[in-house]
Design an enzyme around this catalytic site. Structure first.
Site, PDB file in Angstrom:
ATOM      1  N   GLU A 125       0.853  -1.194   0.000  1.00  6.62           N
ATOM      2  CA  GLU A 125       0.000   0.000   0.000  1.00  6.62           C
ATOM      3  C   GLU A 125       0.884   1.237   0.000  1.00  6.62           C
ATOM      4  O   GLU A 125       1.951   1.255   0.600  1.00  6.62           O
ATOM      5  CB  GLU A 125      -0.949  -0.009   1.206  1.00  6.62           C
ATOM      6  CG  GLU A 125      -0.294  -0.195   2.575  1.00  6.62           C
ATOM      7  CD  GLU A 125       0.292   1.074   3.148  1.00  6.62           C
ATOM      8  OE1 GLU A 125      -0.045   2.163   2.660  1.00  6.62           O
ATOM      9  OE2 GLU A 125       1.111   0.976   4.070  1.00  6.62           O
ATOM     10  N   LYS A 147       8.341  -0.652  -1.969  1.00  7.78           N
ATOM     11  CA  LYS A 147       7.656  -0.030  -0.837  1.00  7.78           C
ATOM     12  C   LYS A 147       8.663   0.555   0.144  1.00  7.78           C
ATOM     13  O   LYS A 147       8.523   1.710   0.593  1.00  7.78           O
ATOM     14  CB  LYS A 147       6.768  -1.068  -0.141  1.00  7.78           C
ATOM     15  CG  LYS A 147       6.145  -0.595   1.167  1.00  7.78           C
ATOM     16  CD  LYS A 147       5.257   0.610   0.968  1.00  7.78           C
ATOM     17  CE  LYS A 147       4.586   1.003   2.282  1.00  7.78           C
ATOM     18  NZ  LYS A 147       3.783   2.218   2.156  1.00  7.78           N
ATOM     19  N   CYS A 201       5.340   3.789   9.429  1.00  7.33           N
ATOM     20  CA  CYS A 201       6.121   3.250   8.315  1.00  7.33           C
ATOM     21  C   CYS A 201       7.521   3.809   8.168  1.00  7.33           C
ATOM     22  O   CYS A 201       8.469   3.045   8.010  1.00  7.33           O
ATOM     23  CB  CYS A 201       5.355   3.474   7.002  1.00  7.33           C
ATOM     24  SG  CYS A 201       3.878   2.444   6.839  1.00  7.33           S
TER      25      CYS A 201
END
Length: 477
Positions: A169, A224, A280
């Site tokens: 994501e 990512k 993150c």
């Protein structure tokens, strides 16, 4: 391959919103989000949409449209896996706190547990999708676990088969629904074309085919980590320039505007502040550092590690600056903290800059009054590892021990600044951009300071109210 049922393991900040948007755009697909946390599932099923466990602008409307039709939240994990054509793994992957790789490597215990549960409960062919942010080659671990479950069949048993895909994501908290509705790209990594196309068909209900990128597994996983590392790098870079601006008389906003007009650089992520937070950025960079060292690239590891070190330095720098401006001590002084979430429009406090700054001030003996429109008192207490104090009904002051730092939760900005020596703005909530500084000034103890780490106040209004002002990266104030 026709997808009729989707299961998502993990009802957190990624799984909940992502599955809600998929269900909203794919009414013919049944989407079930599962989690072992009964309280969280109950919150997702609450008829009062203001009680959803994740706050995101627009999320309540999406959930309201799809829930009960084809969006379901449950703790019956095995049944949801058995019915699913696709299983998304969207669980937490925190940084390890002990053992091999402590402080840098990702803790994959929940990913492994999910893989084992899928291996046991799945029926027929199942596409397993990595949605959590994972180290490169984690898919290999998942595939090994799944293949080990393909034991010789008993009579009458349906054979199991699996395909493993990576679909990271790229949404940002606070704009998650918009990012999911109108993504820059959807990345799918894998080796089985049929499974890749099946997942792509789900997204093509609302995403242009040209925005769906296909790669191998390892490129997808690394993309990512790299995307987050590059974004965090820009934040640390502009914050380093902000410190230089304060020393030289330059204005970091003017510098950012000047360099942001360069098409090779662009304007995004050039807003100086108290540093990056969230679940993150730090975790993914440290994971990248660990991988670089593991593969014998110490210079590369040191480069990326410096991004995290500068971010931590920026937060300690702000804490020290507050103490210095308040005559070298904050012991016994009331300091109003406005904003505790790591950014506006979310209730997420993971790695929030406010945590480190508040802890520094508590260690100096400050009496903190913390206000945030979405973060609950219980969450602040967990982050600060300290229970709040109560106000003395007679004096209106906190009942903390003399000379010992303490904090309380304020129900309003006015309550937070009452009797305060300083106001520290740490989250860029829109309501903090239009505060009545004349009124707030009258409530504070003089001389009083405003420390604006987000550059959201009007300097003229603050000064005209008789308050002293520090704005990050502005050496001319």
């Amino acid at each position: 391959m026709m997808i009729k049922n989707i299961c998502c393991m993990g009802a957190g900040y990624v799984g909940g919103p992502t599955m809600a948007v998929i269900a909203d755009h794919c009414p013919n697909i049944q989407v079930t989000v599962v989690d072992l946390n009964q309280q969280r599932i109950d919150a997702w099923n609450d008829s009062d949409l203001s009680r959803l466990p994740v706050y995101e602008p627009g999320l309540d409307f999406v959930v309201d449209r799809a829930r009960g039709r084809n969006l379901h939240f449950s703790t019956d994990v095995d049944s949801a896996i058995a019915a699913a054509d696709i299983v998304f793994i969207s669980v937490n992957t925190p940084t390890k706190v002990k053992g091999l790789g402590a402080g840098q490597a990702s803790d994959l215990r929940w990913v492994e547990a999910c893989s084992r549960q899928v291996a046991n409960a799945a029926q027929g062919h199942t596409i397993v999708v990595e949605k959590s942010t994972l180290p490169v080659r984690t898919a290999e671990t998942i595939r090994t676990i799944l293949e080990a479950s393909q034991a010789p069949l008993q009579e009458g048993e349906v054979p199991k088969s699996f395909a493993v895909l990576s679909n990271p994501e790229f949404l940002a908290e606070g704009t998650a629904i918009r990012d999911l509705e109108c993504p820059d790209r959807v990345l799918i990594g894998g080796e089985d074309d049929d499974s890749i196309n099946a997942l792509a068909d789900v997204y093509m209900h609302w995403v242009e085919p040209a925005k769906i990128l296909r790669t191998n597994l390892w490129s997808s996983e690394l993309s990512k980590l790299t995307a987050n590392a590059f974004l965090a790098q820009r934040i640390s870079s502009i914050n380093s320039v902000a410190a230089l601006c304060e020393s030289t008389g330059a204005d970091v906003q003017e510098v950012a505007r000047a360099i942001g007009t360069d098409s090779r650089i662009g304007p995004k992520f050039l807003q100086s502040g108290p540093g990056f937070g969230g679940s993150c950025f730090q975790k993914d960079i440290l994971n990248l550092v660990y991988l670089c060292r593991h593969f014998g690239l110490p210079e590369v590891a040191s480069y990326w590690e410096s991004v995290v070190e500068l971010n931590t330095w920026q937060q300690h720098r702000i804490s020290r600056l507050i103490v210095q401006r308040l005559f070298g001590t904050v012991t016994g002084k009331r300091v109003a903290i406005l904003g505790f979430a790591f950014k506006a429009d979310t209730n997420d406090t993971r790695e929030a800059p406010a945590i480190r700054i508040a802890l520094d001030l508590l260690e100096e003996g400050a009496q903190l009054a913390i206000h945030d429109p979405k973060v609950e008192q219980a969450q602040i207490a967990r982050d600060l590892r300290e229970a709040p104090v109560e106000l003395d009904p007679a004096t209106g002051k906190s009942q903390g021990l003399s000379g010992v730092g303490s904090w309380l939760s304020a129900n309003s900005v006015e309550e937070a600044v009452e009797g305060a020596d300083a106001v520290v703005l740490l989250t860029e909530w829109s309501q903090y951009k239009s505060l009545d500084w004349q009124d707030l000034s009258r409530r504070m103890r003089r001389p009083a300071w405003v420390f604006d780490s987000r550059t959201i106040v009007d300097p003229d209004q603050v000064r005209s109210a008789g308050l002293r002002l520090w704005c990050v990266g502005n050496g001319s104030l």
